[in-house]
Design a protein around this motif. Structure first.
Motif, mmCIF file in Angstrom:
data_model
loop_
_atom_site.group_PDB
_atom_site.id
_atom_site.type_symbol
_atom_site.label_atom_id
_atom_site.label_comp_id
_atom_site.label_asym_id
_atom_site.label_seq_id
_atom_site.Cartn_x
_atom_site.Cartn_y
_atom_site.Cartn_z
ATOM 1 N N VAL A 160 -5.155 1.818 6.512
ATOM 2 C CA VAL A 160 -5.206 3.103 5.808
ATOM 3 C C VAL A 160 -4.456 3.024 4.480
ATOM 4 C CG1 VAL A 160 -4.555 5.538 5.998
ATOM 5 C CG2 VAL A 160 -5.591 4.399 7.930
ATOM 6 N N LEU A 161 -3.347 2.299 4.444
ATOM 7 C CA LEU A 161 -2.650 2.111 3.166
ATOM 8 C C LEU A 161 -3.531 1.373 2.169
ATOM 9 C CD1 LEU A 161 1.038 1.306 4.176
ATOM 10 C CD2 LEU A 161 0.231 3.258 2.828
ATOM 11 N N CYS A 162 -4.273 0.370 2.646
ATOM 12 C CA CYS A 162 -5.220 -0.342 1.770
ATOM 13 C C CYS A 162 -6.291 0.612 1.246
ATOM 14 C CB CYS A 162 -5.876 -1.493 2.518
ATOM 15 S SG CYS A 162 -4.783 -2.876 2.841
ATOM 16 N N ALA A 163 -6.770 1.489 2.121
ATOM 17 C CA ALA A 163 -7.788 2.463 1.703
ATOM 18 C C ALA A 163 -7.220 3.398 0.640
ATOM 19 C CB ALA A 163 -8.296 3.252 2.913
ATOM 20 N N CYS A 164 -5.993 3.875 0.867
ATOM 21 C CA CYS A 164 -5.353 4.770 -0.109
ATOM 22 C C CYS A 164 -5.190 4.070 -1.456
ATOM 23 C CB CYS A 164 -3.985 5.222 0.395
ATOM 24 S SG CYS A 164 -4.046 6.325 1.816
ATOM 25 N N ALA A 165 -4.734 2.817 -1.429
ATOM 26 C CA ALA A 165 -4.535 2.064 -2.670
ATOM 27 C C ALA A 165 -5.859 1.862 -3.394
ATOM 28 C CB ALA A 165 -3.883 0.723 -2.361
ATOM 29 N N SER A 166 -6.898 1.534 -2.646
ATOM 30 C CA SER A 166 -8.204 1.290 -3.259
ATOM 31 C C SER A 166 -8.794 2.549 -3.871
ATOM 32 C CB SER A 166 -9.172 0.710 -2.237
ATOM 33 O OG SER A 166 -8.708 -0.550 -1.800
ATOM 34 N N LEU A 167 -8.512 3.695 -3.258
ATOM 35 C CA LEU A 167 -9.015 4.961 -3.776
ATOM 36 C C LEU A 167 -8.090 5.579 -4.824
ATOM 37 C CD1 LEU A 167 -10.221 6.641 -0.449
ATOM 38 C CD2 LEU A 167 -11.674 5.815 -2.322
ATOM 39 N N GLY A 168 -6.880 5.044 -4.916
ATOM 40 C CA GLY A 168 -5.901 5.654 -5.809
ATOM 41 C C GLY A 168 -5.391 6.978 -5.268
ATOM 42 N N ASP A 169 -5.425 7.136 -3.948
ATOM 43 C CA ASP A 169 -5.006 8.375 -3.285
ATOM 44 C C ASP A 169 -3.502 8.306 -3.031
ATOM 45 O OD1 ASP A 169 -4.557 10.577 -1.686
ATOM 46 O OD2 ASP A 169 -6.279 10.204 -0.366
#
Length: 195
Positions: A160-169
């Motif tokens: 989920v941290l990777c997803a947040c980083a990739s989305l810039g969230d």
């Protein structure tokens, strides 16, 4: 990596000198076979499972699903899944096979059909979404995990941290970071109290 002859040699030695075969023998043999580069030894072990009458044991069935699914034989894995009793581990094993060797849509449909989910099934789906750059879907599923009141494991938090980083969230990333810090601090305090 195990050599193809090792599980069969151990099995043959067990039959001659070891304790009697039981429902605990075959899951280990099938697990060993699932890591081999050839499905042939696993199929031989499957035949032995049937010969000795352990094919109706749920742990053996889950191991068979994993064996075939790990070797990209989704059709056979699904056929075994459809034939017998299912528990959350059975569903999760097949979801993991679909995640690895079928379409993400098929895996998600199976996940949605699960009567009961566990942290491992959530982890498999979330990690696969991130692996396929479907970051919003990963975060939506993480939100579903929270609604289900399940505590995420380390694998889910990393995904989920990777997803947040990739989305810039940044907001979600901060919340997850805060969650991790609270959990680590709480676990550390509990460990110190137990000393």
């Amino acid at each position: 990596m195990l050599q193809p002859q090792i599980p069969s040699k151990l099995y043959n030695q067990m039959q001659k000198q070891g304790p009697p075969l039981d429902k605990y023998t075959f899951p280990f043999l099938l697990k060993a076979c699932s890591t081999l580069p050839s499905l042939h030894k696993g199929q031989e072990t499957h035949c032995q499972v049937i010969k000795h009458g352990f094919h109706t044991d749920i742990f053996v069935q889950n191991s068979l699903i994993n064996l075939y699914g790990s070797n990209a034989d989704i059709k056979t894995a699904t056929r075994i899944f459809d034939m017998f009793e299912r528990d959350v581990a059975t569903w999760t094993t097949l979801v993991t096979c679909y995640v690895n060797f079928a379409s993400i849509e098929s895996a998600r449909q199976l996940f949605d059909d699960m009567p009961m989910r566990n942290i491992i099934s959530f982890s498999a789906m979330i990690a696969d979404y991130v692996r396929r750059d479907l970051f919003k879907e990963a975060l939506r599923l993480f939100h579903d995990l929270q609604i289900a009141k399940m505590e995420p494991n380390g694998s889910i938090l990393v995904s989920v941290l990777c997803a947040c980083a990739s989305l810039g969230d940044l907001d979600s990333g901060r919340w997850i970071h805060s969650y991790i810090m609270r959990k680590i601090r709480t676990n550390l305090i509990v460990e110190l109290l137990l000393l």
